[in-house]
Write a protein that holds these residues in place. Sequence first.
Motif, short mmCIF file in Angstrom:
data_model
loop_
_atom_site.label_atom_id
_atom_site.label_comp_id
_atom_site.label_asym_id
_atom_site.label_seq_id
_atom_site.Cartn_x
_atom_site.Cartn_y
_atom_site.Cartn_z
N VAL A 107 59.26 2.93 28.03
CA VAL A 107 58.17 3.63 28.74
C VAL A 107 59.05 4.67 29.65
CG1 VAL A 107 56.46 3.14 30.61
CG2 VAL A 107 56.86 1.53 28.78
N SER A 108 58.45 5.71 29.84
CA SER A 108 58.75 6.87 30.66
C SER A 108 57.87 7.58 31.10
CB SER A 108 59.83 7.75 29.86
OG SER A 108 59.10 8.50 28.84
N ARG A 109 58.17 8.46 32.21
CA ARG A 109 56.88 9.11 32.88
C ARG A 109 57.34 10.45 33.29
NH1 ARG A 109 55.37 5.83 37.66
NH2 ARG A 109 53.98 7.43 38.30
N ASP A 110 56.61 11.39 33.19
CA ASP A 110 56.87 12.79 33.67
C ASP A 110 55.81 13.04 34.72
OD1 ASP A 110 57.29 15.65 34.25
OD2 ASP A 110 57.94 15.86 32.05
N ASP A 111 56.15 13.00 36.16
CA ASP A 111 54.98 13.15 37.01
C ASP A 111 54.50 14.71 37.11
OD1 ASP A 111 56.34 10.49 39.29
OD2 ASP A 111 55.42 10.45 37.61
N ALA A 112 55.57 15.42 36.96
CA ALA A 112 55.31 16.83 37.13
C ALA A 112 54.06 17.22 35.91
CB ALA A 112 56.33 17.81 36.69
N LYS A 113 54.08 16.50 34.60
CA LYS A 113 53.11 16.68 33.61
C LYS A 113 52.08 15.64 33.63
CE LYS A 113 56.49 18.90 30.12
NZ LYS A 113 56.96 18.86 28.89
N SER A 114 52.13 14.90 34.69
CA SER A 114 51.11 13.70 34.87
C SER A 114 50.91 12.94 33.56
CB SER A 114 49.77 14.13 35.40
OG SER A 114 49.90 14.63 36.64
N THR A 115 52.17 12.66 33.03
CA THR A 115 51.94 12.05 31.58
C THR A 115 53.01 10.81 31.48
OG1 THR A 115 51.40 14.00 30.46
CG2 THR A 115 52.15 12.28 29.26
N VAL A 116 52.58 9.90 31.01
CA VAL A 116 53.31 8.50 30.69
C VAL A 116 53.54 8.44 29.28
CG1 VAL A 116 53.47 6.12 31.20
CG2 VAL A 116 52.93 7.55 32.79
N TYR A 117 54.57 7.89 28.72
CA TYR A 117 54.98 8.01 27.45
C TYR A 117 55.42 6.30 27.05
CZ TYR A 117 55.43 12.79 28.13
OH TYR A 117 54.95 14.40 28.56
N LEU A 118 55.18 6.14 25.66
CA LEU A 118 55.65 4.94 25.25
C LEU A 118 56.27 5.32 23.92
CD1 LEU A 118 55.77 1.82 25.46
CD2 LEU A 118 53.84 1.74 24.05
N GLN A 119 57.75 5.26 23.78
CA GLN A 119 58.09 5.52 22.56
C GLN A 119 58.54 4.28 21.88
OE1 GLN A 119 59.66 8.49 21.25
NE2 GLN A 119 60.08 7.28 19.58
N MET A 120 58.33 4.18 20.76
CA MET A 120 58.42 3.03 19.98
C MET A 120 58.98 3.17 18.62
SD MET A 120 54.21 1.91 20.09
CE MET A 120 53.55 2.96 19.22
N ASN A 121 60.17 2.48 18.49
CA ASN A 121 60.97 2.59 17.49
C ASN A 121 61.22 1.05 16.75
OD1 ASN A 121 61.82 5.08 18.36
ND2 ASN A 121 63.43 4.15 19.77
N ASN A 122 61.47 1.34 15.28
CA ASN A 122 61.65 0.05 14.39
C ASN A 122 60.44 -0.68 14.45
OD1 ASN A 122 62.66 -1.77 12.83
ND2 ASN A 122 63.90 -2.76 14.48
N LEU A 123 59.17 0.21 14.35
CA LEU A 123 57.92 -0.79 14.51
C LEU A 123 57.71 -1.69 13.39
CD1 LEU A 123 55.89 2.37 15.39
CD2 LEU A 123 55.90 0.21 16.53
N GLN A 124 57.04 -2.99 13.59
CA GLN A 124 56.88 -3.90 12.61
C GLN A 124 55.28 -4.00 12.66
OE1 GLN A 124 59.46 -5.16 11.20
NE2 GLN A 124 60.54 -3.44 12.21
N SER A 125 54.93 -4.69 11.55
CA SER A 125 53.46 -5.18 11.31
C SER A 125 52.83 -5.83 12.37
CB SER A 125 53.20 -5.92 10.08
OG SER A 125 53.85 -7.08 10.24
N GLU A 126 53.61 -6.57 13.17
CA GLU A 126 53.17 -7.17 14.12
C GLU A 126 52.88 -6.42 15.76
OE1 GLU A 126 55.71 -8.09 13.03
OE2 GLU A 126 57.31 -8.82 14.08
N ASP A 127 53.36 -5.29 15.47
CA ASP A 127 53.09 -4.09 16.51
C ASP A 127 51.70 -3.46 16.33
OD1 ASP A 127 56.61 -3.16 16.41
OD2 ASP A 127 55.46 -4.52 17.88
N SER A 128 51.11 -3.64 15.28
CA SER A 128 49.90 -3.16 15.13
C SER A 128 49.03 -3.80 15.95
CB SER A 128 49.17 -3.51 13.59
OG SER A 128 50.03 -2.91 12.69
#
Length: 125
Positions: free
Chosen positions: A70-91
């Motif tokens: 999880v990361s945030r860029d307050d200047a862009k008013s945006t929060v991110y969720l980078q998801m790597n090595n996704l698995q079926s249970e992440d659906s």
Amino acid sequence: QVQLVESGGGLVQAGGSLRLSCAVSGRTLRFYKMAWFRRAPGKEREFVGSIWPDGDITSYADSVKGRFTVSRDDAKSTVYLQMNNLQSEDSAVYYCAAGLKSTVSVRSSRAYEFWGQGTQVTVSS
């Protein structure tokens, strides 16, 4: 009032990556702690990860630790969720949340007053 709009969901193969974005409007993002939750079909909504207003403190569910960021860029008013090595249970449908309450655990949905509509993530095996 705070409005949250998630984007970036989609279909990905197992082992792949996605980055979700949460655009925040209506109030200054920098005062809010932010979090991502998800709900899979037939399951309860569950905590995924959170980030404090200063961005220095993050917290993750054990099931995603080491794979999601999880990361945030307050200047862009945006929060991110980078998801790597996704698995079926992440659906699941992934939701962005914003909150000001300081007396409730960041892992609890009760800590957040504002929620987005969600974005679908589907991982094919």
